[in-house]
Write a protein that holds these residues in place. Structure first.
Motif, PDB file in Angstrom:
ATOM      1  N   TYR A 148      -0.287  17.847   2.545  1.00 23.05           N
ATOM      2  CA  TYR A 148      -1.616  17.294   2.756  1.00 23.05           C
ATOM      3  C   TYR A 148      -1.586  15.773   2.742  1.00 23.05           C
ATOM      4  CZ  TYR A 148      -6.614  17.400   2.983  1.00 23.05           C
ATOM      5  OH  TYR A 148      -7.891  17.255   3.427  1.00 23.05           O
ATOM      6  N   THR A 149      -0.808  15.223   1.801  1.00 24.49           N
ATOM      7  CA  THR A 149      -0.706  13.765   1.688  1.00 24.49           C
ATOM      8  C   THR A 149      -0.153  13.166   2.973  1.00 24.49           C
ATOM      9  OG1 THR A 149      -0.278  14.031  -0.663  1.00 24.49           O
ATOM     10  CG2 THR A 149       0.235  11.898   0.288  1.00 24.49           C
ATOM     11  N   LEU A 150       0.958  13.750   3.454  1.00 21.69           N
ATOM     12  CA  LEU A 150       1.578  13.201   4.662  1.00 21.69           C
ATOM     13  C   LEU A 150       0.632  13.320   5.850  1.00 21.69           C
ATOM     14  CD1 LEU A 150       5.277  14.426   4.403  1.00 21.69           C
ATOM     15  CD2 LEU A 150       4.361  12.132   4.021  1.00 21.69           C
ATOM     16  N   ALA A 151      -0.106  14.427   5.901  1.00 26.13           N
ATOM     17  CA  ALA A 151      -0.967  14.654   7.058  1.00 26.13           C
ATOM     18  C   ALA A 151      -2.117  13.651   7.106  1.00 26.13           C
ATOM     19  CB  ALA A 151      -1.521  16.067   7.034  1.00 26.13           C
TER      20      ALA A 151
ATOM     21  N   TYR B 215      -2.150  10.650   5.349  1.00 28.88           N
ATOM     22  CA  TYR B 215      -1.691   9.289   5.085  1.00 28.88           C
ATOM     23  C   TYR B 215      -1.787   8.404   6.324  1.00 28.88           C
ATOM     24  CZ  TYR B 215       2.252   5.962   5.206  1.00 28.88           C
ATOM     25  OH  TYR B 215       3.050   4.880   5.410  1.00 28.88           O
ATOM     26  N   GLY B 216      -1.430   8.968   7.472  1.00 29.42           N
ATOM     27  CA  GLY B 216      -1.413   8.178   8.706  1.00 29.42           C
ATOM     28  C   GLY B 216      -2.760   7.551   9.015  1.00 29.42           C
ATOM     29  N   GLY B 217      -3.822   8.338   8.843  1.00 25.04           N
ATOM     30  CA  GLY B 217      -5.160   7.818   9.118  1.00 25.04           C
ATOM     31  C   GLY B 217      -5.508   6.665   8.196  1.00 25.04           C
ATOM     32  N   TRP B 218      -5.178   6.827   6.913  1.00 21.83           N
ATOM     33  CA  TRP B 218      -5.515   5.774   5.950  1.00 21.83           C
ATOM     34  C   TRP B 218      -4.773   4.478   6.248  1.00 21.83           C
ATOM     35  CZ3 TRP B 218      -9.762   7.025   3.971  1.00 21.83           C
ATOM     36  CH2 TRP B 218     -10.027   8.259   3.396  1.00 21.83           C
ATOM     37  N   ILE B 219      -3.459   4.604   6.493  1.00 21.42           N
ATOM     38  CA  ILE B 219      -2.682   3.354   6.667  1.00 21.42           C
ATOM     39  C   ILE B 219      -3.155   2.629   7.926  1.00 21.42           C
ATOM     40  CG2 ILE B 219      -0.700   4.445   7.839  1.00 21.42           C
ATOM     41  CD1 ILE B 219       1.086   2.402   6.635  1.00 21.42           C
ATOM     42  N   LEU B 220      -3.430   3.379   8.984  1.00 20.40           N
ATOM     43  CA  LEU B 220      -3.855   2.715  10.221  1.00 20.40           C
ATOM     44  C   LEU B 220      -5.214   2.044  10.030  1.00 20.40           C
ATOM     45  CD1 LEU B 220      -2.709   5.255  12.937  1.00 20.40           C
ATOM     46  CD2 LEU B 220      -1.587   3.158  12.194  1.00 20.40           C
ATOM     47  N   ALA B 221      -6.139   2.771   9.358  1.00 18.98           N
ATOM     48  CA  ALA B 221      -7.470   2.200   9.142  1.00 18.98           C
ATOM     49  C   ALA B 221      -7.382   0.972   8.245  1.00 18.98           C
ATOM     50  CB  ALA B 221      -8.389   3.243   8.521  1.00 18.98           C
ATOM     51  N   MET B 222      -6.600   1.083   7.176  1.00 20.93           N
ATOM     52  CA  MET B 222      -6.513  -0.025   6.232  1.00 20.93           C
ATOM     53  C   MET B 222      -5.859  -1.231   6.897  1.00 20.93           C
ATOM     54  SD  MET B 222      -7.413  -0.885   3.228  1.00 20.93           S
ATOM     55  CE  MET B 222      -7.126  -2.198   2.067  1.00 20.93           C
ATOM     56  N   LYS B 223      -4.831  -0.973   7.704  1.00 26.53           N
ATOM     57  CA  LYS B 223      -4.146  -2.083   8.356  1.00 26.53           C
ATOM     58  C   LYS B 223      -5.122  -2.849   9.248  1.00 26.53           C
ATOM     59  CE  LYS B 223      -0.853  -3.468  11.722  1.00 26.53           C
ATOM     60  NZ  LYS B 223      -0.106  -3.142  12.920  1.00 26.53           N
ATOM     61  N   SER B 224      -5.875  -2.129  10.054  1.00 32.66           N
ATOM     62  CA  SER B 224      -6.769  -2.855  10.972  1.00 32.66           C
ATOM     63  C   SER B 224      -7.882  -3.556  10.194  1.00 32.66           C
ATOM     64  CB  SER B 224      -7.317  -1.919  12.040  1.00 32.66           C
ATOM     65  OG  SER B 224      -8.298  -1.082  11.488  1.00 32.66           O
ATOM     66  N   ASN B 225      -8.334  -2.951   9.095  1.00 32.55           N
ATOM     67  CA  ASN B 225      -9.349  -3.628   8.282  1.00 32.55           C
ATOM     68  C   ASN B 225      -8.820  -4.927   7.693  1.00 32.55           C
ATOM     69  OD1 ASN B 225     -11.092  -1.598   8.804  1.00 32.55           O
ATOM     70  ND2 ASN B 225     -11.136  -0.767   6.735  1.00 32.55           N
TER      71      ASN B 225
ATOM     72  N   SER C  21      -2.892  10.409  -0.777  1.00 31.82           N
ATOM     73  CA  SER C  21      -2.709   9.808   0.545  1.00 31.82           C
ATOM     74  C   SER C  21      -3.570   8.556   0.684  1.00 31.82           C
ATOM     75  CB  SER C  21      -3.062  10.810   1.637  1.00 31.82           C
ATOM     76  OG  SER C  21      -4.429  11.139   1.561  1.00 31.82           O
ATOM     77  N   PHE C  22      -4.733   8.582   0.049  1.00 32.26           N
ATOM     78  CA  PHE C  22      -5.600   7.399   0.098  1.00 32.26           C
ATOM     79  C   PHE C  22      -4.910   6.203  -0.566  1.00 32.26           C
ATOM     80  CE2 PHE C  22      -8.964   4.756  -1.843  1.00 32.26           C
ATOM     81  CZ  PHE C  22      -9.638   4.387  -0.704  1.00 32.26           C
ATOM     82  N   LEU C  23      -4.422   6.435  -1.772  1.00 34.66           N
ATOM     83  CA  LEU C  23      -3.751   5.362  -2.505  1.00 34.66           C
ATOM     84  C   LEU C  23      -2.567   4.815  -1.725  1.00 34.66           C
ATOM     85  CD1 LEU C  23      -3.548   6.352  -6.270  1.00 34.66           C
ATOM     86  CD2 LEU C  23      -4.301   4.193  -5.282  1.00 34.66           C
ATOM     87  N   LEU C  24      -1.731   5.746  -1.293  1.00 37.43           N
ATOM     88  CA  LEU C  24      -0.518   5.372  -0.577  1.00 37.43           C
ATOM     89  C   LEU C  24      -0.865   4.634   0.717  1.00 37.43           C
ATOM     90  CD1 LEU C  24       2.276   6.266  -1.594  1.00 37.43           C
ATOM     91  CD2 LEU C  24       2.339   7.875   0.312  1.00 37.43           C
ATOM     92  N   GLY C  25      -1.818   5.210   1.466  1.00 35.90           N
ATOM     93  CA  GLY C  25      -2.185   4.643   2.759  1.00 35.90           C
ATOM     94  C   GLY C  25      -2.780   3.253   2.608  1.00 35.90           C
TER      95      GLY C  25
END
Lengths: 360, 356
Positions: A232-235, A237-247, A146-150
């Motif tokens: 687990y990945t899907l659950a 993933y959302g946090g990672w993508i949102l955090a990475m996007k704003s960063n 999920s980290f990689l994907l996100g």
């Protein structure tokens, strides 16, 4: 105003007054840092061990004393009952609090967490060890995936943020971030194990295979792991993508990115500047969530019937298996403490600004 | 003025930059003509929002979205019209032909990489074969600016002071031998001593390397110290342009005069400094017709409301003001009635060509 004089004076000061002693930390400094972290970590673990001892000892009804007394009632001699209880909890049921405490710490130092009550006779360490197998691999795989994907999708979501792709990605992040993990898990089982049964509905492995490094067993393991890992990945993933996007959006607005473009740096290099700066804060979060994985994921283990650490902890609570409970707490604590140390050291390695000796 | 044969000239012609806003595209830079003579330092002063930074970015065709260059050209000798460049061509021109130095307070360096590594990134991006020579040049430049090159290249941005960062910025702008250099507020956020050092370095390096330099600033004092020519911007227009001492010594445009009157003296009565009345226009409040400065002008005439003054060059100085035109015409007893009304636009434009 004598420019030459001033120039000389300046160059002299810039040589003799270094802004920092060293730009990269020396091995000695690193060793000192690690030692400090380990000492603090051990202190933390000791505090948690002490607290869990006191709780178990002082909990209403005193389970230790209760066990001791019930054994006597069953006809054991006090000595026998005392020994049996000591085996169970790792410390003597009688004696002063201090004697019990030193006994407990002593057995901890020998990695003896006592014996389980609900699975009589089995050592707590054995139980935790076998449960950890079913937790660490799926959760670790899910976290990393999920980290990689996100992170990758987060970069795209940031770059394409004014387009449709960016909207879709950000929406997928918010949506998945908002849906509870058990809903995702139940949905996936309903679809892939019931409606369209291409996946096993539960358990970590098919029983007909002989455990070991044979293709049948490993294949079955992998097959069974797919749904939990995907859940687990899907659950997460959302946090990672949102955090990475704003960063990434924040870094894109930084002056040094424009400066890099105005200096004519290649796109690839500018992209690396952006990615490295944006991913930095996420590494800490990643290290911490890897530490948390020793707590297991209760929902996922429940849904997919994985006998992992999460189920072990819940089971020990409902069956009032205090020794097992204390042991599980301790393992979770150690995981988090170690993860904290790793996170901090990792950050030191990848961010020059937090290296010791660097003057801000 | 130190004319250098190797220095390129920069000719900005009819440059218009618009920014996209909810109420349509508004001009931040309007029909600007500006020539940077080879080997000179030109200072551009103006209040915030006068379009001076946008103008600076145009020299690298780097106006940031939602802005865009709507019209005009920026011709640089040996490079051509920068406005026409795009993609790889434009990327290669940036850094190689035109160096850009950021304000010291801005973090123009990647915080996670040493200066040396960023220098190598720069070299690789521009296909520099001999990276060792590049590092050597960088060290020489840094030493020239009074720094220990080897140590600076080993440092991270956070280990350098503002003045040191600024010199690193100058080094990165010059190390690929760019002959046109744009400095965006080079002394802002630096202490007085460091300001003086940076300005001296700019002047010396400029002379030594035969550059054509554009310095954007709102510090008239800094410009007086370093520049050969001075352009004054207001509301996206260059309202006055000429040799720096003449412009500062005998300002012609009412705005330039107001600007200079507003500078408090170090010694003497502080109340002698008079702030310009009113506020500088923003993109939204810029009048569509007539002179952009008329609301704050003490020499406002009727014609100012309807006709935008055209920049006129006489005695090597360019001014865009109806009142100045009228006075000059009276003085010279030339072309009667030029300033009389809106109908006289044509003779004015014709005359402009004559003077230019």
């Amino acid at each position: 105003m004598t420019p030459t004089l001033r120039g000389r004076a300046r160059s002299k000061t810039s040589k003799t007054s270094p802004t920092s002693p060293t730009s990269s930390a020396s091995p000695k400094a690193v060793a000192r840092r690690v030692a400090g972290h380990v000492a603090r970590g051990l202190a933390m673990i000791w505090v948690v061990a002490t607290i869990s001892f006191v709780i178990i000892r002082e909990i209403p009804g005193d389970p230790v004393k209760g066990q001791y007394e019930s054994l006597i009632q069953k006809g054991m001699s006090p000595e026998q009952a005392e020994r049996a209880t000591a085996v169970l909890y790792g410390f003597l049921p009688t004696g002063s609090l201090w004697e019990q405490y030193t006994g407990y710490i002593n057995s901890l130092l020998h990695l003896d967490l006592g014996r389980s009550l609900s699975t009589p006779g089995v050592e707590v360490t054995t139980l935790i060890g076998s449960a950890a197998r079913w937790t660490v691999l799926p959760v670790l795989a899910g976290t990393l995936l999920s980290f990689l994907l996100g992170v990758i999708m987060g970069v795209y979501a940031a770059i394409k943020r004014s387009g449709r792709l960016g909207d879709v990605l950000a929406l997928s992040g918010s949506l998945l971030h908002g849906v509870p993990v058990y809903v995702i898990g139940l949905l996936l089982t309903a679809i892939f194990a019931t409606l369209w049964p291409i996946m096993p509905s539960g358990g970590p492995v098919d029983v007909e295979h002989v455990p070991g490094l044979n293709p049948g067993y490993l294949g079955s393991l992998a097959h069974h792991a797919v749904l939990p890992v995907v859940t687990y990945t899907l659950a997460s993933y959302g946090g990672w993508i949102l955090a990475m996007k704003s960063n990434v959006v924040a870094v894109l607005g930084d002056d040094f990115i424009l400066a890099a473009e105005l200096r004519g740096l290649k796109r690839g290099i500018v992209f690396r500047y952006i990615a490295r700066n944006a991913i930095l804060p996420l590494f800490t979060v990643l290290a911490l969530s890897i530490g948390m994985l020793f707590g297991g994921s209760i929902f996922i283990e429940q849904i997919f019937n994985y006998p992992g650490l999460g189920l072990l902890l819940v089971g020990s609570i409902s069956s009032r298996d205090y020794a097992l409970m204390g042991g599980t707490f301790l393992v979770i604590t150690i995981g988090i403490v170690v993860a904290n140390i790793v996170a901090d050291l990792l950050y030191t390695a990848i961010d020059p600004r937090v290296r010791s000796g660097g003057a801000a | 003025m130190t004319a250098n044969p190797t220095a390129p000239a920069v000719r900005v012609r009819g440059l218009t930059v618009v920014y996209k806003t909810p109420v349509g595209e508004l001009p931040a830079v309007s029909n600007v003509d500006l020539t940077l003579a080879p080997g000179t330092i030109t200072g551009v002063v103006g209040e915030s929002g006068s379009g001076k930074s946008t103008l600076a970015l145009c020299l690298l065709n780097a106006v940031q979205s939602p802005g865009r260059i709507a019209a005009g050209s920026v011709e640089i000798d040996g490079l051509g019209d920068v406005v026409e460049l795009g993609g790889e061509e434009l990327r290669r021109a940036r850094g190689r032909h035109v160096g850009y130095v950021f304000q010291a307070a801005q973090n123009s360096l990647n915080p996670l990489k040493t200066i040396g590594k960023q220098l190598l990134d720069l070299g690789r991006s521009h296909g520099v074969e001999d990276l060792r020579a590049l590092v050597r040049d960088a060290k020489d430049l840094l030493a020239r600016m009074g720094m220990d090159g080897a140590r600076v290249l080993d440092s991270y941005q956070h280990e350098l002071s503002g003045g040191m960062r600024q010199r690193v910025g100058i080094m990165l702008a010059l190390v690929l031998n760019a002959k046109v250099v744009v400095l965006d507020e080079p002394t802002t956020a630096l202490d007085m001593i460091t300001q003086a050092t940076i300005l001296r370095i700019v002047r010396e390096v400029h002379d030594e390397r035969g550059l054509t330099t554009l310095v954007i600033t709102h510090d008239v004092g800094a410009v007086a110290e370093v520049a050969d020519n001075l352009a004054v911007m207001y509301g996206g227009r260059v309202v006055e342009h000429g040799p720096v001492m003449e412009v500062l010594g005998s300002p012609r445009h009412p705005y330039t005069r107001g600007l200079i009157r507003a500078i408090p003296r170090l010694s003497g009565d502080i109340s002698l400094a008079r702030a310009l009345p009113g506020r500088p226009p923003t993109l939204g409040t810029l009048p569509a017709a007539g002179c952009v400065f008329r609301e704050r002008c003490d020499r406002r005439m009727d014609v100012c409301d309807t006709v935008e003054p055209v920049p006129l060059t006489r005695d090597g100085r360019t001014v865009a003001c109806h009142a100045v035109d009228a006075a000059a015409d009276v003085d010279a007893n030339a072309a009667p009635g030029v300033a009389a009304g809106a109908a006289d636009r044509t003779p004015t434009t014709a005359r402009r060509k004559e003077y230019a």
